[in-house]
Design an enzyme around this catalytic site. Structure first.
Site, PDB file in Angstrom:
ATOM      1  N   TYR A 140      44.305  53.344  40.374  1.00 46.78           N
ATOM      2  CA  TYR A 140      45.677  53.735  40.701  1.00 46.78           C
ATOM      3  C   TYR A 140      45.988  55.150  40.224  1.00 46.78           C
ATOM      4  O   TYR A 140      46.934  55.782  40.691  1.00 46.78           O
ATOM      5  CB  TYR A 140      46.702  52.753  40.103  1.00 46.78           C
ATOM      6  CG  TYR A 140      46.717  51.392  40.774  1.00 46.78           C
ATOM      7  CD1 TYR A 140      45.771  51.053  41.737  1.00 46.78           C
ATOM      8  CD2 TYR A 140      47.665  50.433  40.444  1.00 46.78           C
ATOM      9  CE1 TYR A 140      45.765  49.815  42.338  1.00 46.78           C
ATOM     10  CE2 TYR A 140      47.677  49.192  41.050  1.00 46.78           C
ATOM     11  CZ  TYR A 140      46.721  48.879  41.993  1.00 46.78           C
ATOM     12  OH  TYR A 140      46.723  47.645  42.585  1.00 46.78           O
ATOM     13  N   LYS A 189      34.031  43.222  38.017  1.00 47.47           N
ATOM     14  CA  LYS A 189      33.126  43.111  39.172  1.00 47.47           C
ATOM     15  C   LYS A 189      31.838  43.831  38.761  1.00 47.47           C
ATOM     16  O   LYS A 189      31.404  44.795  39.398  1.00 47.47           O
ATOM     17  CB  LYS A 189      33.812  43.739  40.402  1.00 47.47           C
ATOM     18  CG  LYS A 189      33.099  43.505  41.711  1.00 47.47           C
ATOM     19  CD  LYS A 189      33.209  42.086  42.230  1.00 47.47           C
ATOM     20  CE  LYS A 189      32.337  41.897  43.460  1.00 47.47           C
ATOM     21  NZ  LYS A 189      32.208  40.500  43.885  1.00 47.47           N
ATOM     22  N   ASP A 221      36.379  37.955  41.979  1.00 43.10           N
ATOM     23  CA  ASP A 221      36.492  37.067  43.146  1.00 43.10           C
ATOM     24  C   ASP A 221      36.458  35.601  42.708  1.00 43.10           C
ATOM     25  O   ASP A 221      37.242  34.776  43.161  1.00 43.10           O
ATOM     26  CB  ASP A 221      35.422  37.379  44.209  1.00 43.10           C
ATOM     27  CG  ASP A 221      34.033  37.617  43.634  1.00 43.10           C
ATOM     28  OD1 ASP A 221      33.877  37.651  42.397  1.00 43.10           O
ATOM     29  OD2 ASP A 221      33.083  37.759  44.436  1.00 43.10           O
ATOM     30  N   ASP A 245      46.767  43.702  38.688  1.00 45.45           N
ATOM     31  CA  ASP A 245      47.889  43.726  39.626  1.00 45.45           C
ATOM     32  C   ASP A 245      47.771  42.543  40.591  1.00 45.45           C
ATOM     33  O   ASP A 245      48.727  41.781  40.799  1.00 45.45           O
ATOM     34  CB  ASP A 245      47.857  45.059  40.398  1.00 45.45           C
ATOM     35  CG  ASP A 245      49.038  45.237  41.334  1.00 45.45           C
ATOM     36  OD1 ASP A 245      50.068  44.565  41.129  1.00 45.45           O
ATOM     37  OD2 ASP A 245      48.934  46.051  42.278  1.00 45.45           O
ATOM     38  N   ASP A 249      49.949  38.554  40.540  1.00 44.16           N
ATOM     39  CA  ASP A 249      50.756  38.005  41.637  1.00 44.16           C
ATOM     40  C   ASP A 249      50.261  36.602  41.999  1.00 44.16           C
ATOM     41  O   ASP A 249      51.051  35.687  42.237  1.00 44.16           O
ATOM     42  CB  ASP A 249      50.670  38.886  42.897  1.00 44.16           C
ATOM     43  CG  ASP A 249      51.775  39.949  42.935  1.00 44.16           C
ATOM     44  OD1 ASP A 249      52.194  40.398  41.848  1.00 44.16           O
ATOM     45  OD2 ASP A 249      52.209  40.324  44.044  1.00 44.16           O
TER      46      ASP A 249
END
Ligand code: IPM
Ligand code: MG
Length: 354
Positions: A140, A189, A221, A245, A249
């Site tokens: 980001y 990852k 994942d 992030d 959610d």
């Protein structure tokens, strides 16, 4: 105690949830004999409308000069045509970066009285997850480029982490894990990304200094799947900015509503940045039907983590619990035979329990 708080209402439902959070703070001030002074500032779409800039200098100066900042929510399709570096979201990233609040704590707890969209057998003995998201680095904040190469459009976003950036947020996560179940899950990852390999190396190394913390590792994942299949097995998640992030959610959906989740962002000092994790929800703005609990829980976190007001924070959290236990519900968490209330009524009822 006297504290100065920077208040950024923001866009969409931001002003509505903020009004309830300030009601709660006023009640805490009265009850426990404190004085909270509010410095109202603009950021996001509201700031673009008024000043042309998503993050005015005055706002930036104020967040660095007050004891902590509360933010409602920013963004909305109204500002979709703004250039990338003047979008409302940029203001949020800019504030976090300027404050250097690298550790974003996002607790996700399912109240026993509320419904999760998951089947009861998946929930097991409950959901109580703490996501520690790195907040001021990673993709980001890397270089974003969109251009033309060999006659075709090409885009790049750089994901970069330094050892120190990983260490400082990991320390927060290790200390939280020590206070909770002693289990820390690093989500990455590492089968693909170099940044993830560095995260593993640093965390593995640090784990030698935290003998009572059991560290495990999971690819992002797989974690997205385990949050649905085995959420009660997960306690503290430590992860980089973008994965945090996305996973936060997802986690907020399994606790019933994103409207329930608050957050706390801290750096090296006591000054913090506090916001609910939901967005500005322009579709329901102005209707007085949104859920203020995420923002109110963020206020509780501010009282505890930035102001060392433990009993004050407890009293806010207890009031929210009583609100739920007594059967009050905003629209997003409504269940059969419960009492539906407006956002502003929810604020009043919660205050009356403090
Ligand atoms: C959040 C939001 C922000 C983020 C956006 C609005 C930039 O999604 O706080 O989770 O990605 O951090
Ligand atoms: Mg988000």
């Amino acid at each position: 105690m006297q504290k100065r708080i920077c208040v950024i209402e923001g866009d969409g439902i931001g002003p509505e949830v903020m009004a309830q959070a300030l009601k709660v703070l006023d009640k805490v001030a009265q009850k426990f004999n404190h004085k909270f002074d509010y410095e109202y500032c603009l950021a996001g779409g509201a700031a673009i409308d008024k000043t042309g800039k998503c993050l005015p200098k005055e706002t930036l100066a104020m967040v660095l000069n007050t004891d902590s900042t509360l933010l409602g929510a920013v963004g909305g399709n109204k500002w979709d045509s703004e250039p990338q570096d003047n979008r409302p979201e940029k203001a949020l990233l800019g504030i976090r970066k300027a404050m250097q609040v690298y550790a974003n704590l996002r607790p996700q707890k399912l109240y026993a009285e509320l419904d999760s969209p998951l089947k009861p057998e998946l929930i097991g003995d409950g959901i109580d997850i703490m996501i520690v998201r790195e907040l001021v680095s990673g993709v980001y904040f890397g270089e974003h480029k969109l251009g033309i190469d060999n006659d075709e459009q090409v885009a790049t976003d750089i994901m970069k982490y330094t050892e120190n950036e990983i260490k400082r947020v990991s320390k927060v996560a290790f200390e939280l894990a020590e206070k909770r179940s002693g289990n820390l899950l690093l989500v990455d990852k590492a089968n693909v990304l170099a940044t993830s390999k560095l995260w593993r190396k640093v965390v593995e190394n640090m784990s030698k200094d935290y003998k009572n913390v059991n560290v495990s590792y999971m690819y992002v994942d797989n974690c997205a799947m385990q949050l649905i299949k085995n959420p009660s097995k997960i306690d503290v998640i430590l992860t980089e900015n973008m994965f945090g992030d996305i996973l936060s959610d997802e986690a907020s959906a399994i606790i019933g509503s994103i409207g329930m989740a608050g957050s706390c962002s801290l750096g090296d000092g006591k000054r913090g940045f506090y916001e609910a994790i939901h967005g500005s929800a322009p579709d329901i703005a102005g209707l007085d039907i949104c859920n203020p609990i995420g923002m109110i829980m963020s206020v509780a976190m501010m009282l505890r983590n930035s102001f060392d007001m433990e009993k004050e924070a407890d009293s806010v959290e207890k009031a929210v619990k009583k609100f739920i236990q007594d059967g009050y519900r905003t629209k997003d968490i409504m269940q059969e035979n419960k009492k539906i209330v407006k956002c502003s009524e929810a604020g009043d009822i919660i205050c009356s329990f403090i």
